[in-house]
Design a protein around this motif. Structure first.
Motif, PDB file in Angstrom:
ATOM      1  N   ALA A  22       0.889  -1.483   0.070  1.00  0.00           N
ATOM      2  CA  ALA A  22       0.014  -0.292   0.141  1.00  0.00           C
ATOM      3  C   ALA A  22       0.399   1.459  -0.017  1.00  0.00           C
ATOM      4  CB  ALA A  22      -0.892   0.137   0.982  1.00  0.00           C
ATOM      5  N   SER A  23       1.945   1.454   0.593  1.00  0.00           N
ATOM      6  CA  SER A  23       2.480   2.336   0.751  1.00  0.00           C
ATOM      7  C   SER A  23       3.618   3.067  -0.016  1.00  0.00           C
ATOM      8  CB  SER A  23       3.949   2.057   1.799  1.00  0.00           C
ATOM      9  OG  SER A  23       4.516   1.307   2.054  1.00  0.00           O
ATOM     10  N   HIS A  24       3.817   2.086  -1.690  1.00  0.00           N
ATOM     11  CA  HIS A  24       3.917   1.851  -3.151  1.00  0.00           C
ATOM     12  C   HIS A  24       3.327   2.462  -4.040  1.00  0.00           C
ATOM     13  CE1 HIS A  24       7.935   1.022  -0.664  1.00  0.00           C
ATOM     14  NE2 HIS A  24       8.832   1.742  -2.046  1.00  0.00           N
ATOM     15  N   ASP A  25       2.048   2.521  -3.694  1.00  0.00           N
ATOM     16  CA  ASP A  25       1.118   3.342  -4.581  1.00  0.00           C
ATOM     17  C   ASP A  25       0.851   2.249  -5.936  1.00  0.00           C
ATOM     18  OD1 ASP A  25      -0.397   5.138  -4.737  1.00  0.00           O
ATOM     19  OD2 ASP A  25       0.670   6.546  -5.995  1.00  0.00           O
ATOM     20  N   GLY A  26       1.156   1.385  -6.000  1.00  0.00           N
ATOM     21  CA  GLY A  26       0.697   0.716  -7.034  1.00  0.00           C
ATOM     22  C   GLY A  26       2.369   0.152  -7.610  1.00  0.00           C
ATOM     23  N   GLU A  27       3.462   0.434  -7.427  1.00  0.00           N
ATOM     24  CA  GLU A  27       4.797   0.231  -7.830  1.00  0.00           C
ATOM     25  C   GLU A  27       5.459  -0.941  -7.306  1.00  0.00           C
ATOM     26  OE1 GLU A  27       5.920   1.818 -10.071  1.00  0.00           O
ATOM     27  OE2 GLU A  27       4.207   3.185 -10.581  1.00  0.00           O
ATOM     28  N   SER A 141      -5.455  -2.934   1.899  1.00  0.00           N
ATOM     29  CA  SER A 141      -5.860  -2.334   2.949  1.00  0.00           C
ATOM     30  C   SER A 141      -6.625  -1.682   2.941  1.00  0.00           C
ATOM     31  CB  SER A 141      -4.821  -0.504   2.629  1.00  0.00           C
ATOM     32  OG  SER A 141      -4.936  -0.370   1.589  1.00  0.00           O
ATOM     33  N   ASP A 164      -2.816  -3.330  -3.797  1.00  0.00           N
ATOM     34  CA  ASP A 164      -2.346  -2.940  -2.619  1.00  0.00           C
ATOM     35  C   ASP A 164      -2.891  -4.903  -2.108  1.00  0.00           C
ATOM     36  OD1 ASP A 164      -4.575  -2.884  -2.028  1.00  0.00           O
ATOM     37  OD2 ASP A 164      -4.624  -1.299  -0.062  1.00  0.00           O
TER      38      ASP A 164
END
Ligand SMILES: Cc1cc2nc3c(=O)[nH]c(=O)nc-3n(C[C@H](O)[C@H](O)[C@H](O)COP(=O)(O)OP(=O)(O)OC[C@H]3O[C@@H](n4cnc5c(N)ncnc54)[C@H](O)[C@@H]3O)c2cc1C
Length: 285
Positions: A22-27, A141, A164
Motif C-alpha cells: 500500500a505504501s508504494h502506490d501501485g509500484e 489495506s 495493494d
C-alpha cells in the motif's frame, strides 16, 4: 537480460506485507516463487520499485480439507499439491490439472497464488477454479474480501486484485465422492503452456443421467472460460458417444479464439472440441 533495479522486502506478517504494498502506490509487487515474475522483470514487462517476498508467511502455506471443501493457501506450491495424500480424494480434478503444469523445477517453486494473480490465459489452475466455482480470498489495506473465480480474471495477465491486495487462499466447494471428472490438454511439448485444455465434471442422478455438468476451458480466450452451452448439452442426457459428440461440437461452436504466434484461432476452435471430447471420455470410464 539483467533484472531492472528494485528494492526488496521480506515481511514476516501479512499485515506488514499489505502495508508495504500500500505504501508504494501501485509500484510494488508481491514475489511468490518468481517463476513468472522474474522472467517478466528480465523482459521489462514489469518494473516494480519494490518486491515484497511472501516466503516467510507460513500461514499462506496451509492445505485444509474440510467437509465443506478444500482450501489452499496462496504459497502452496505445485509440488505440495502433487505430494498431498488427501487431495486426490478431496479435489481430484485439481490434482489431475496440476500434473500438466510446467516442469519439475518450476513445480518446485511455483505457487497457487502466483498462478492466480499472474492470470495466464493458458494456465491450468485458473481453469479449474472457474470450472469448480471456487472463491479467491484476498487481503488489502481495505481488509479481507472474497472474489468469485468467474469475477477474478479480467483478461490476459489481468485480475480483479487491487495493487495493494494479496491473494491469501483459494477455496473449492466440497467434492462428492462419486463425482465423475476428466481433464485433457494439448501442448506442443509436455510441460509447455496448453494450446487448449478442457476440464469437466458431473454427477449422475439415479437414472444414470448427467446432472450438474461443469465444463471449463483454457487457452482459447484471454481468460479461463466456463462453457455454458456445453454444460446445457450434457445435463439430462446419458453419457454416450452421441452425447460426447454433441458436447464436442458445442464446445467448438461456443468459442472464438484469437490468432496468435502459437496457433490460429481456427485451430484452437477445433482443438477445444477435441479436448472436451477427450475429457468426457476420461470422465465416463
Ligand atoms: C518455462 C515455464 C513453463 C511454465 N509452464 C506452465 C504451465 O504449463 N502451466 C501453468 O499454469 N504455469 C506454467 N508456468 C508458470 C508457473 O506455473 C508459475 O508457478 C506461475 O506462473 C506463478 O509463479 P509464482 O508462483 O512463482 O509467482 P511469481 O512469479 O512470484 O508471481 C507471479 C505474479 O503474481 C503476483 N503474485 C504472486 N503471489 C501473489 C499473491 N499471493 N497475491 C497477489 N499477487 C501475487 C506477482 O506479483 C506476479 O505479478 C510456467 C513457467 C515457466 C517459467
Amino acid at each position: 537480460m539483467k533484472l531492472p533495479p528494485f528494492e526488496y522486502a521480506c515481511p514476516t506478517s501479512l499485515s506488514e506485507a499489505v502495508a508495504l504494498l500500500a505504501s508504494h502506490d501501485g509500484e510494488a509487487k508481491p514475489l511468490a516463487g518468481g517463476q513468472s515474475l522474474v522472467p517478466m522483470l528480465a523482459f521489462r514487462v514489469a518494473a516494480p520499485s519494490l518486491l515484497v517476498d511472501l516466503r516467510k508467511l507460513s500461514e499462506l502455506r496451509q492445505i485444509a480439507i474440510a467437509d465443506d471443501g478444500v482450501t489452499l493457501g496462496a504459497m502452496v506450491r505445485w509440488r505440495d499439491i502433487l505430494e498431498h495424500r488427501g487431495l486426490p480424494h478431496a479435489q481430484p480434478l485439481l490434482v489431475k490439472a496440476v500434473e500438466h503444469v510446467a516442469h519439475y523445477q518450476i513445480r518446485n517453486r511455483g505457487t497457487v497464488g502466483g498462478s492466480l494473480a499472474h492470470a495466464d490465459p493458458a494456465a491450468e489452475l485458473p481453469g479449474v477454479v472457474v470450472a469448480c466455482e471456487a472463491e479467491i480470498a484476498a487481503l488489502g489495506s481495505g481488509g479481507p474480501r472474497t472474489i468469485k473465480a468467474t469475477e477474478f480474471f479480467k483478461g490476459a495477465l489481468s485480475t480483479a486484485l487491487a495493487p495493494d491486495e494479496i491473494v491469501t487462499a483459494v477455496k473449492f466447494p466440497a467434492w462428492p465422492a462419486r463425482r465423475r471428472f476428466g481433464f485433457a490438454e494439448f501442448a506442443r511439448r509436455r510441460g509447455d503452456f496448453a494450446l487448449a485444455a478442457a476440464m469437466v465434471f458431473y454427477d449422475e442422478d439415479v437414472a444414470g443421467t448427467i446432472a450438474n455438468a461443469h465444463v471449463g476451458a483454457v487457452g482459447i480466450a484471454d481468460r479461463p472460460l466456463r462453457l455454458a452451452t456445453v454444460e446445457q448439452t450434457l445435463d439430462g442426457r446419458m453419457i454416450d458417444a452421441s452425447t460426447i459428440a454433441a458436447a464436442s461440437a458445442a464446445a467448438s461452436a461456443d468459442v472464438d479464439p484469437p490468432d496468435d504466434i502459437h496457433a490460429s484461432g481456427a485451430y484452437r476452435k477445433t482443438l477445444i472440441g477435441v479436448m472436451v471430447e477427450r475429457a468426457l471420455r476420461d470422465a465416463s470410464v
